[in-house]
Design a protein around this motif. Sequence first.
Motif, PDB file in Angstrom:
ATOM      1  N   GLY A 297       9.528 -66.184   8.816  1.00  0.00           N
ATOM      2  CA  GLY A 297      10.219 -67.278   8.211  1.00  0.00           C
ATOM      3  C   GLY A 297      10.586 -66.884   6.693  1.00  0.00           C
ATOM      4  O   GLY A 297      11.701 -67.340   6.469  1.00  0.00           O
ATOM      5  N   TYR A 298       9.504 -66.647   6.055  1.00  0.00           N
ATOM      6  CA  TYR A 298       9.451 -66.145   4.614  1.00  0.00           C
ATOM      7  C   TYR A 298      10.749 -65.057   4.423  1.00  0.00           C
ATOM      8  O   TYR A 298      11.525 -65.303   3.490  1.00  0.00           O
ATOM      9  N   LEU A 299      10.722 -64.071   5.006  1.00  0.00           N
ATOM     10  CA  LEU A 299      11.710 -62.952   4.858  1.00  0.00           C
ATOM     11  C   LEU A 299      12.959 -63.299   5.392  1.00  0.00           C
ATOM     12  O   LEU A 299      14.032 -62.939   4.767  1.00  0.00           O
ATOM     13  N   GLY A 302      14.683 -65.733   2.839  1.00  0.00           N
ATOM     14  CA  GLY A 302      14.971 -65.331   1.546  1.00  0.00           C
ATOM     15  C   GLY A 302      16.101 -64.312   1.902  1.00  0.00           C
ATOM     16  O   GLY A 302      16.502 -63.633   0.767  1.00  0.00           O
ATOM     17  N   GLY A 303      16.455 -63.838   3.045  1.00  0.00           N
ATOM     18  CA  GLY A 303      17.507 -62.828   3.199  1.00  0.00           C
ATOM     19  C   GLY A 303      17.224 -61.490   2.947  1.00  0.00           C
ATOM     20  O   GLY A 303      17.799 -60.471   2.640  1.00  0.00           O
ATOM     21  N   PHE A 304      15.524 -61.250   3.137  1.00  0.00           N
ATOM     22  CA  PHE A 304      15.049 -59.910   3.062  1.00  0.00           C
ATOM     23  C   PHE A 304      14.972 -59.110   4.345  1.00  0.00           C
ATOM     24  O   PHE A 304      14.783 -58.023   4.409  1.00  0.00           O
ATOM     25  N   LEU A 305      15.028 -59.902   5.409  1.00  0.00           N
ATOM     26  CA  LEU A 305      14.887 -59.530   6.754  1.00  0.00           C
ATOM     27  C   LEU A 305      16.425 -59.302   7.413  1.00  0.00           C
ATOM     28  O   LEU A 305      16.526 -60.284   8.178  1.00  0.00           O
ATOM     29  N   THR A 306      17.117 -58.624   7.503  1.00  0.00           N
ATOM     30  CA  THR A 306      18.386 -58.431   8.055  1.00  0.00           C
ATOM     31  C   THR A 306      18.785 -57.156   8.922  1.00  0.00           C
ATOM     32  O   THR A 306      18.074 -56.140   8.660  1.00  0.00           O
ATOM     33  N   PRO A 307      19.739 -57.156   9.691  1.00  0.00           N
ATOM     34  CA  PRO A 307      19.888 -55.859  10.675  1.00  0.00           C
ATOM     35  C   PRO A 307      20.487 -54.941   9.492  1.00  0.00           C
ATOM     36  O   PRO A 307      20.939 -55.008   8.536  1.00  0.00           O
ATOM     37  N   ALA A 429       6.190 -66.592  -4.889  1.00  0.00           N
ATOM     38  CA  ALA A 429       7.466 -67.373  -4.536  1.00  0.00           C
ATOM     39  C   ALA A 429       7.141 -68.477  -3.255  1.00  0.00           C
ATOM     40  O   ALA A 429       8.279 -69.355  -3.095  1.00  0.00           O
ATOM     41  N   GLY A 430       6.111 -68.441  -2.868  1.00  0.00           N
ATOM     42  CA  GLY A 430       5.916 -69.011  -1.777  1.00  0.00           C
ATOM     43  C   GLY A 430       4.545 -68.980  -1.175  1.00  0.00           C
ATOM     44  O   GLY A 430       3.962 -67.835  -1.295  1.00  0.00           O
TER      45      GLY A 430
END
Length: 453
Positions: A297-299, A302-307, A429-430
């Motif tokens: 959820g965090y990643l 935050g847009g850090f976990l994408t294809p 950040a969280g």
Amino acid sequence: MNPDTRTHAPADLVVDVGPVAHGGHCVARHEGRVVFVRHGIPGEKVRVRLTEDGPAAKFWRADVVEVLEPSPDRVDHFWDLADSGRSWSHRHPPVGGAELGHISLERQRSLKAEVLAEQLRRLAGVELPASLENTVEAVGEPAPSGARAGLGWRTRAAFAVTPAGKLGMHAHRSDTVLPVRGMPLAAAGINGLALWEIDLQGIERVEVAAPANGSRPLVLLVPAPGTRAKRLSAILAQLPEDVSVASFDPAKGEALQLRGRTWVQESAAGHDYRVTGDGFWQIHRDGPDTLVGAVTGYLHDGGFLTPGAAVADLYAGAGLFTAPLADAVGVTGSVLSVEGSPGTSRDARKNLHGAAQVEIVQGRVERVLRQKPRSLDAVILDPPRAGAGKDVINQLIAAGPRAVAYVSCDPASFARDLGYFRQGGWGLAGLRAFDLYPHTHHMETVALLTPRR
């Protein structure tokens, strides 16, 4: 236990219980000396029995034996063997593992939140925002009607064996082993084995795993030196046929099949995982899904976990986080999965054999990071209780990921490591905290860390 700090005859004191401290005790004082008191609640007046003391000791330890002025948050303990007053009235210390069972669950969580906030303030120089203070989230479904909340959540349990060959548990900080007939925190799949009915002579320790998905349980027997195969066969004959049984050598970390499998099948986040022997797995029945949800959820948010992203799962175990990471980054992304234990790393290879985007490396995290430098978008850091340490964190900062999701089971080592991140120009950040270990002082935290730029 240091004999110089142990009383030769029990001594009782009357003290006022002060603030909660990390480690399952509260702080009290007697004639200026700090006394770490277990089984009390801040604000109570109690009679305690010294368990470690001495004129040369920097502090003393004690157990509550009588409550003179109780807290409104005090409840009847659900387990006589873990209840300090009852145990000492029978002339023995309480067993460990349920040291907060005398406190209402709501108050337990507020005390854990106080510990987390204090550790972050003292060791990392971080003041939690008001939105995060006094928040440790409950986990799992509500207890069935009439049942005591916070019980039956452990899918793994370790037991000692008494000299008479009976199932037992250690008293806190003691070699004393007390016979047990049931473990209230353990899942039904563990208690249903009725191991206390079995003659365990020749065994030093017993470890049991009963997966939350209902798959076949595993009993690991740790034999005493010189125990013969005939004795193991006699124990095997007393166990249910549908239970896997293995003999475990702690020195080699190897499990020898006696019946069935040397591993259990666990499930989380839509994946199945093979976990061999004493390999690590979250012990709360809802823990794996809870932590995977918090981390991803965090990643994701935050847009850090994408294809297509490049991510790393450090201290990866059998691949609890690796599998959902592989799903998220897809075949165009990459996942580096690092685990130190050879057996657990082999499990990860079996669990992720169909994910071509995953590279599994067995070895110490600091060595692997040094030998395989790479550009990363995000990192999951799930170290053991001792934490990751300064060397690992400095290498991570140098690798330049955009975010680190840090999973911790110890607020002190987490706070220390957070301090290292802050020294390197990173910030918190969280943060979420979960009560994955009700009736104990332990908790689990998930933090999102990002560079402050």
